[in-house]
Design a protein around this motif. Structure first.
Motif, PDB file in Angstrom:
ATOM      1  N   THR A 255       0.820  -1.226   0.000  1.00 24.14           N
ATOM      2  CA  THR A 255       0.000   0.000   0.000  1.00 24.14           C
ATOM      3  C   THR A 255       0.853   1.276   0.000  1.00 24.14           C
ATOM      4  O   THR A 255       2.006   1.253   0.421  1.00 24.14           O
ATOM      5  CB  THR A 255      -0.923   0.016   1.245  1.00 24.14           C
ATOM      6  N   PRO A 256       0.262   2.386  -0.467  1.00 19.12           N
ATOM      7  CA  PRO A 256       0.976   3.668  -0.490  1.00 19.12           C
ATOM      8  C   PRO A 256       0.683   4.488   0.773  1.00 19.12           C
ATOM      9  O   PRO A 256      -0.050   4.042   1.663  1.00 19.12           O
ATOM     10  CB  PRO A 256       0.373   4.348  -1.715  1.00 19.12           C
ATOM     11  N   TRP A 257       1.209   5.719   0.781  1.00 10.59           N
ATOM     12  CA  TRP A 257       1.163   6.516   2.012  1.00 10.59           C
ATOM     13  C   TRP A 257       0.035   7.539   2.039  1.00 10.59           C
ATOM     14  O   TRP A 257      -0.161   8.203   3.039  1.00 10.59           O
ATOM     15  CB  TRP A 257       2.491   7.272   2.195  1.00 10.59           C
TER      16      TRP A 257
ATOM     17  N   LYS B  26       2.350  -5.100   3.404  1.00  6.34           N
ATOM     18  CA  LYS B  26       3.550  -4.226   3.460  1.00  6.34           C
ATOM     19  C   LYS B  26       3.062  -2.793   3.282  1.00  6.34           C
ATOM     20  O   LYS B  26       2.775  -2.348   2.183  1.00  6.34           O
ATOM     21  CB  LYS B  26       4.503  -4.618   2.328  1.00  6.34           C
TER      22      LYS B  26
ATOM     23  N   GLU C 161       6.543   2.942   3.523  1.00  2.46           N
ATOM     24  CA  GLU C 161       7.573   3.266   4.510  1.00  2.46           C
ATOM     25  C   GLU C 161       7.327   4.621   5.167  1.00  2.46           C
ATOM     26  O   GLU C 161       7.751   4.875   6.287  1.00  2.46           O
ATOM     27  CB  GLU C 161       8.972   3.220   3.887  1.00  2.46           C
TER      28      GLU C 161
ATOM     29  N   GLY D  55      10.311  -0.488  -0.430  1.00  4.63           N
ATOM     30  CA  GLY D  55       9.694  -1.163  -1.564  1.00  4.63           C
ATOM     31  C   GLY D  55      10.588  -2.192  -2.220  1.00  4.63           C
ATOM     32  O   GLY D  55      10.148  -3.303  -2.534  1.00  4.63           O
TER      33      GLY D  55
ATOM     34  N   GLY E  23       8.815  -4.865  -0.025  1.00 11.00           N
ATOM     35  CA  GLY E  23       7.739  -4.831  -1.032  1.00 11.00           C
ATOM     36  C   GLY E  23       7.979  -5.840  -2.132  1.00 11.00           C
ATOM     37  O   GLY E  23       7.107  -6.652  -2.478  1.00 11.00           O
TER      38      GLY E  23
ATOM     39  N   PHE F  76      -1.891  -4.445  -5.117  1.00  9.54           N
ATOM     40  CA  PHE F  76      -0.944  -3.343  -4.993  1.00  9.54           C
ATOM     41  C   PHE F  76      -1.627  -2.015  -5.278  1.00  9.54           C
ATOM     42  O   PHE F  76      -2.423  -1.901  -6.220  1.00  9.54           O
ATOM     43  CB  PHE F  76       0.207  -3.542  -5.988  1.00  9.54           C
ATOM     44  N   THR F  77      -1.314  -0.994  -4.510  1.00  8.49           N
ATOM     45  CA  THR F  77      -1.687   0.377  -4.846  1.00  8.49           C
ATOM     46  C   THR F  77      -0.441   1.240  -4.766  1.00  8.49           C
ATOM     47  O   THR F  77       0.292   1.185  -3.770  1.00  8.49           O
ATOM     48  CB  THR F  77      -2.756   0.924  -3.879  1.00  8.49           C
ATOM     49  N   GLY F  78      -0.221   2.027  -5.818  1.00  5.82           N
ATOM     50  CA  GLY F  78       0.943   2.910  -5.825  1.00  5.82           C
ATOM     51  C   GLY F  78       1.135   3.498  -7.204  1.00  5.82           C
ATOM     52  O   GLY F  78       0.195   3.570  -8.000  1.00  5.82           O
ATOM     53  N   GLU F  79       2.343   3.907  -7.489  1.00  9.75           N
ATOM     54  CA  GLU F  79       2.637   4.555  -8.775  1.00  9.75           C
ATOM     55  C   GLU F  79       2.596   3.553  -9.921  1.00  9.75           C
ATOM     56  O   GLU F  79       2.863   2.356  -9.719  1.00  9.75           O
ATOM     57  CB  GLU F  79       4.038   5.152  -8.718  1.00  9.75           C
TER      58      GLU F  79
ATOM     59  N   THR G  42       5.837   1.583 -10.401  1.00 11.17           N
ATOM     60  CA  THR G  42       5.989   0.513  -9.396  1.00 11.17           C
ATOM     61  C   THR G  42       5.039  -0.631  -9.732  1.00 11.17           C
ATOM     62  O   THR G  42       5.392  -1.810  -9.580  1.00 11.17           O
ATOM     63  CB  THR G  42       5.696   1.036  -7.967  1.00 11.17           C
TER      64      THR G  42
ATOM     65  N   LEU H 288      -3.389   2.238  -9.626  1.00  9.82           N
ATOM     66  CA  LEU H 288      -2.212   3.069  -9.892  1.00  9.82           C
ATOM     67  C   LEU H 288      -2.586   4.549  -9.982  1.00  9.82           C
ATOM     68  O   LEU H 288      -3.637   4.962  -9.518  1.00  9.82           O
ATOM     69  CB  LEU H 288      -1.523   2.546 -11.151  1.00  9.82           C
ATOM     70  N   GLY H 289      -1.716   5.314 -10.581  1.00 11.16           N
ATOM     71  CA  GLY H 289      -1.872   6.763 -10.543  1.00 11.16           C
ATOM     72  C   GLY H 289      -2.911   7.309 -11.508  1.00 11.16           C
ATOM     73  O   GLY H 289      -3.591   6.571 -12.210  1.00 11.16           O
TER      74      GLY H 289
ATOM     75  N   CYS I 200      -5.005   9.942  -5.644  1.00  9.97           N
ATOM     76  CA  CYS I 200      -4.823   9.334  -6.970  1.00  9.97           C
ATOM     77  C   CYS I 200      -5.877   9.845  -7.944  1.00  9.97           C
ATOM     78  O   CYS I 200      -5.628   9.957  -9.137  1.00  9.97           O
ATOM     79  CB  CYS I 200      -4.910   7.828  -6.856  1.00  9.97           C
TER      80      CYS I 200
ATOM     81  N   GLU J  18       1.670  12.829 -13.394  1.00 10.33           N
ATOM     82  CA  GLU J  18       1.044  12.917 -12.067  1.00 10.33           C
ATOM     83  C   GLU J  18       1.980  13.649 -11.112  1.00 10.33           C
ATOM     84  O   GLU J  18       3.058  13.147 -10.790  1.00 10.33           O
ATOM     85  CB  GLU J  18       0.745  11.511 -11.539  1.00 10.33           C
TER      86      GLU J  18
HETATM   87  P1  NAD Z   1       4.914   3.904  -4.693  1.00 11.34           P
HETATM   88  O1  NAD Z   1       4.638   3.121  -5.913  1.00 11.34           O
HETATM   89  O2  NAD Z   1       6.208   4.612  -4.583  1.00 11.34           O
HETATM   90  O3  NAD Z   1       4.856   2.957  -3.410  1.00 11.34           O
HETATM   91  C1  NAD Z   1       3.708   2.226  -3.074  1.00 11.34           C
HETATM   92  C2  NAD Z   1       4.109   1.025  -2.266  1.00 11.34           C
HETATM   93  O4  NAD Z   1       4.891   0.156  -3.081  1.00 11.34           O
HETATM   94  C3  NAD Z   1       4.974   1.335  -1.053  1.00 11.34           C
HETATM   95  O5  NAD Z   1       4.599   0.487   0.000  1.00 11.34           O
HETATM   96  C4  NAD Z   1       6.376   1.012  -1.528  1.00 11.34           C
HETATM   97  O6  NAD Z   1       7.267   0.671  -0.510  1.00 11.34           O
HETATM   98  C5  NAD Z   1       6.089  -0.183  -2.423  1.00 11.34           C
HETATM   99  N1  NAD Z   1       7.099  -0.471  -3.441  1.00 11.34           N
HETATM  100  C6  NAD Z   1       7.983   0.383  -4.024  1.00 11.34           C
HETATM  101  N2  NAD Z   1       8.740  -0.284  -4.916  1.00 11.34           N
HETATM  102  C7  NAD Z   1       8.308  -1.564  -4.922  1.00 11.34           C
HETATM  103  C8  NAD Z   1       8.684  -2.727  -5.644  1.00 11.34           C
HETATM  104  N3  NAD Z   1       9.671  -2.718  -6.539  1.00 11.34           N
HETATM  105  N4  NAD Z   1       8.015  -3.877  -5.413  1.00 11.34           N
HETATM  106  C9  NAD Z   1       6.995  -3.907  -4.516  1.00 11.34           C
HETATM  107  N5  NAD Z   1       6.609  -2.841  -3.794  1.00 11.34           N
HETATM  108  C10 NAD Z   1       7.258  -1.689  -3.993  1.00 11.34           C
HETATM  109  O7  NAD Z   1       3.695   4.886  -4.505  1.00 11.34           O
HETATM  110  P2  NAD Z   1       3.506   6.010  -3.400  1.00 11.34           P
HETATM  111  O8  NAD Z   1       4.390   7.144  -3.723  1.00 11.34           O
HETATM  112  O9  NAD Z   1       3.595   5.384  -2.048  1.00 11.34           O
HETATM  113  O10 NAD Z   1       1.974   6.398  -3.617  1.00 11.34           O
HETATM  114  C11 NAD Z   1       1.559   7.336  -4.527  1.00 11.34           C
HETATM  115  C12 NAD Z   1       1.036   6.658  -5.781  1.00 11.34           C
HETATM  116  O11 NAD Z   1      -0.045   5.790  -5.465  1.00 11.34           O
HETATM  117  C13 NAD Z   1       0.471   7.666  -6.767  1.00 11.34           C
HETATM  118  O12 NAD Z   1       0.861   7.329  -8.070  1.00 11.34           O
HETATM  119  C14 NAD Z   1      -1.030   7.494  -6.600  1.00 11.34           C
HETATM  120  O13 NAD Z   1      -1.795   7.899  -7.690  1.00 11.34           O
HETATM  121  C15 NAD Z   1      -1.136   6.036  -6.350  1.00 11.34           C
HETATM  122  N6  NAD Z   1      -2.412   5.714  -5.719  1.00 11.34           N
HETATM  123  C16 NAD Z   1      -3.377   5.049  -6.437  1.00 11.34           C
HETATM  124  C17 NAD Z   1      -4.628   4.767  -5.863  1.00 11.34           C
HETATM  125  C18 NAD Z   1      -5.697   4.034  -6.611  1.00 11.34           C
HETATM  126  O14 NAD Z   1      -6.617   3.549  -5.983  1.00 11.34           O
HETATM  127  N7  NAD Z   1      -5.632   3.957  -7.932  1.00 11.34           N
HETATM  128  C19 NAD Z   1      -4.869   5.168  -4.550  1.00 11.34           C
HETATM  129  C20 NAD Z   1      -3.870   5.848  -3.858  1.00 11.34           C
HETATM  130  C21 NAD Z   1      -2.641   6.097  -4.441  1.00 11.34           C
END
Ligand code: NAD
Length: 508
Positions: free
Chosen positions: A170-172, A196, A199, A228, A232, A246-249, A252, A271-272, A304, A405
């Motif tokens: 998850t993201p922050w 996970k 951080e 990550g 991660g 997974f939720t994040g960039e 990633t 994702l983003g 996001c 983004e």
């Molecule tokens: P990020 O991708 O940097 O990190 C997200 C998570 O992934 C963290 O826990 C990180 O430690 C982990 N991570 C990083 N590298 C990894 C790897 N190689 N393998 C596995 N895990 C890994 O994202 P962020 O900066 O924490 O969050 C912001 C992003 O999340 C933005 O792009 C935002 O749009 C997106 N987001 C999307 C939604 C949605 O529902 N679509 C919701 C919230 C946030």
């Protein structure tokens, strides 16, 4: 929670709040129903973005800790948890949610300290997050299989079975809400989970796990904190994790999907986004500006689905910009622990550097800053990652500020002259998470909703708050899979078809 010793000074307030936070739990990793440091003994600090001071040290878990968490999760699944009925799981999860609700204040404080979001908003988000877990605790009882009427000589039916162990990363930006979107359906469907958290903001995940003691059987929920590329990646590429969420960039997400592909592990990716908000000339322009301002400033723009691109008809552009500027300037920027505050800092120095870099990029690209963009200088805020919300006008949709983004309180306004151009601009982006349309014409709203490539469309009012039970997820680079919906439960199960022959001439 008692907070009587809070004072007028921001730094002192935060030091006192951090002291309160430290007293709440152990904040070690949670594996097999107990708190544990990382096997290596390594730790890292989670920092308060308001005063840039450490809150707590938490374990820097790596592959060895993830292995231990996955083993603990399988032990739980192969033990009593794997044998539970939906009714039993429902009651267990409800009991846990009840305990978490009793700790709402402290969870909100942890969330606010970790992320810098205003405490009152954190309270609302924790409430919402727990509601998602409760929702899945309820709807799992209504799950049904299918009977397939394909043959007369066989009774064919389907069962939906849990995967066993699910890995969640998850993201922050909305730590507890986004954790609930994953662990709610994963646990309700009968899986054990290895989580996970980001951080930057691991505290609520650790605390809710600790508060599951004696309610969730040991190993049903495991939390490994860390980075990550260490913890991660160990979760997403683990051969004994049968589903990854997974939720994040987006970049990633690519790495997570690639790692999971090596084991043919199914993934949900949230994702983003770079979501458009299209303002047609017949719209209530003031309301549209209010909506866009709310969306790009809530959580300091770190959402996001923030509608970061306003695509505005040329006839109403000036009126829209005037209201938008008024709205974004109306925020009370300050200490998130102060109840007057409506806008806190960005989550970290890294995010501050990213946002301020984009402010420079926008100017270099030739867009005009109609407001904002400066660092905020207020008493006690000097060391925090505060930035004034910014509005770029005179922008083109192919500028980086309109395509990438930024994940901060930065709105880019682009104009259009006819419907086709509006839709082309709205869709001319790699992402497709959400979009808004503002018009008084119902048919136009439906037509635009059909023509825009995005997973969610908001008409006139853009709550930006996902309603429990309504599917949420992206088109294009914004991801794959849907969360928050009833059907999301199915994403945490696999289907099995059972064929039982039926004798055509049964002898009695
Ligand atoms: P990020 O991708 O940097 O990190 C997200 C998570 O992934 C963290 O826990 C990180 O430690 C982990 N991570 C990083 N590298 C990894 C790897 N190689 N393998 C596995 N895990 C890994 O994202 P962020 O900066 O924490 O969050 C912001 C992003 O999340 C933005 O792009 C935002 O749009 C997106 N987001 C999307 C939604 C949605 O529902 N679509 C919701 C919230 C946030």
């Amino acid at each position: 929670m008692e907070r009587e010793h809070y004072t007028e000074s921001v730094r002192e307030n935060h030091r006192n709040a951090i002291e309160d936070a430290r007293a709440l739990g152990t904040f070690d990793a949670w594996i097999g129903g107990e708190s544990r440091p990382a096997e290596s003994g390594a730790t890292f600090e989670t920092r308060d973005p308001v005063v840039d001071e450490p809150i707590l040290s938490v374990p820097r878990c790596d592959g060895a800790d993830v292995d231990a968490a996955v083993d603990a999760a399988w032990d739980a699944y192969d033990g009593e948890w794997g044998q539970t009925t939906p009714v039993e799981r429902s009651r267990t999860l409800q009991e846990w949610v009840g305990v978490l609700r009793d700790h709402l204040d402290e969870l909100a404080l942890l969330e606010s300290l970790d992320t810098g979001k205003p405490l009152s908003y954190a309270e609302g988000e924790v409430t919402k997050g727990l509601d998602f877990i409760e929702y899945y605790a309820n709807v799992c009882r209504a799950e049904e299989g299918k009977q397939i009427a394909a043959a007369n000589d066989a009774h064919i039916y389907t069962r939906r079975e849990p995967y066993g162990v699910v890995g969640c990363v998850t993201p922050w930006n909305y730590p507890l809400v986004l954790t609930s979107w994953k662990i709610g359906p994963a646990l309700a469907a009968g899986n054990a989970v290895v989580l996970k958290p980001a951080e930057q903001s691991p505290l609520t995940a650790l605390r809710i796990a600790e508060l599951s003691e004696g309610i969730l059987p040991d190993g049903v929920l495991n939390v490994v904190t860390g980075f990550g590329d260490e913890a991660g990646a160990s979760v997403s590429g683990h051969e004994d994790v049968r589903k990854v969420s997974f939720t994040g960039e987006d970049v990633t997400g690519e790495a997570v999907m690639t790692a999971a592909a090596a084991n043919i592990t199914p993934v949900t990716l949230e994702l983003g986004g770079k979501s458009p908000f299209v303002v047609f000339p017949d719209a209530d322009v003031e309301q549209a500006a209010e909506t866009v301002a709310g969306s790009i400033t809530y959580n300091t723009g770190q959402s996001c689905d923030a509608c970061s691109r306003a695509i505005v008809h040329e006839d109403v552009r000036d009126e829209f910009v005037e209201h938008l500027v008024d709205e974004v300037e109306s925020h009370t920027i300050g200490d998130p622990l102060d109840e007057e505050t409506t806008l806190g800092p960005l989550v970290s120095k890294a995010q501050y550097d990213k946002v301020t870099e984009y402010l420079g990029i926008g100017v270099d690209e030739g867009a005009t800053l109609a407001t904002g963009g400066d660092a905020v200088v207020g008493e006690g805020l000097e060391d925090g990652w505060f930035v004034e919300p910014a509005v770029f006008v005179d922008a083109d949709n192919d500028m980086r500020i309109a395509q990438e983004e930024i994940f901060g309180p930065v709105e880019t306004v682009v104009t259009f002259s006819d419907y086709e151009e509006a839709i082309e601009l709205a869709n001319d982006v790699e992402f497709g998470l959400a979009a808004g349309v503002a018009t008084e014409n119902g048919s136009l709203a439906h037509r635009a909703a059909a023509d825009i490539d995005a997973g969610s469309i908001w008409v006139n009012k853009y709550y930006g708050r996902t309603v429990t039970g309504s599917p949420f997820g992206g088109f294009k680079r914004s991801g794959t899979g849907r969360e928050c919906a009833r059907d999301t439960l199915e994403a945490y199960t696999q289907e099995k078809t059972v064929h039982v022959p039926i004798e055509q001439d049964p002898t009695l």
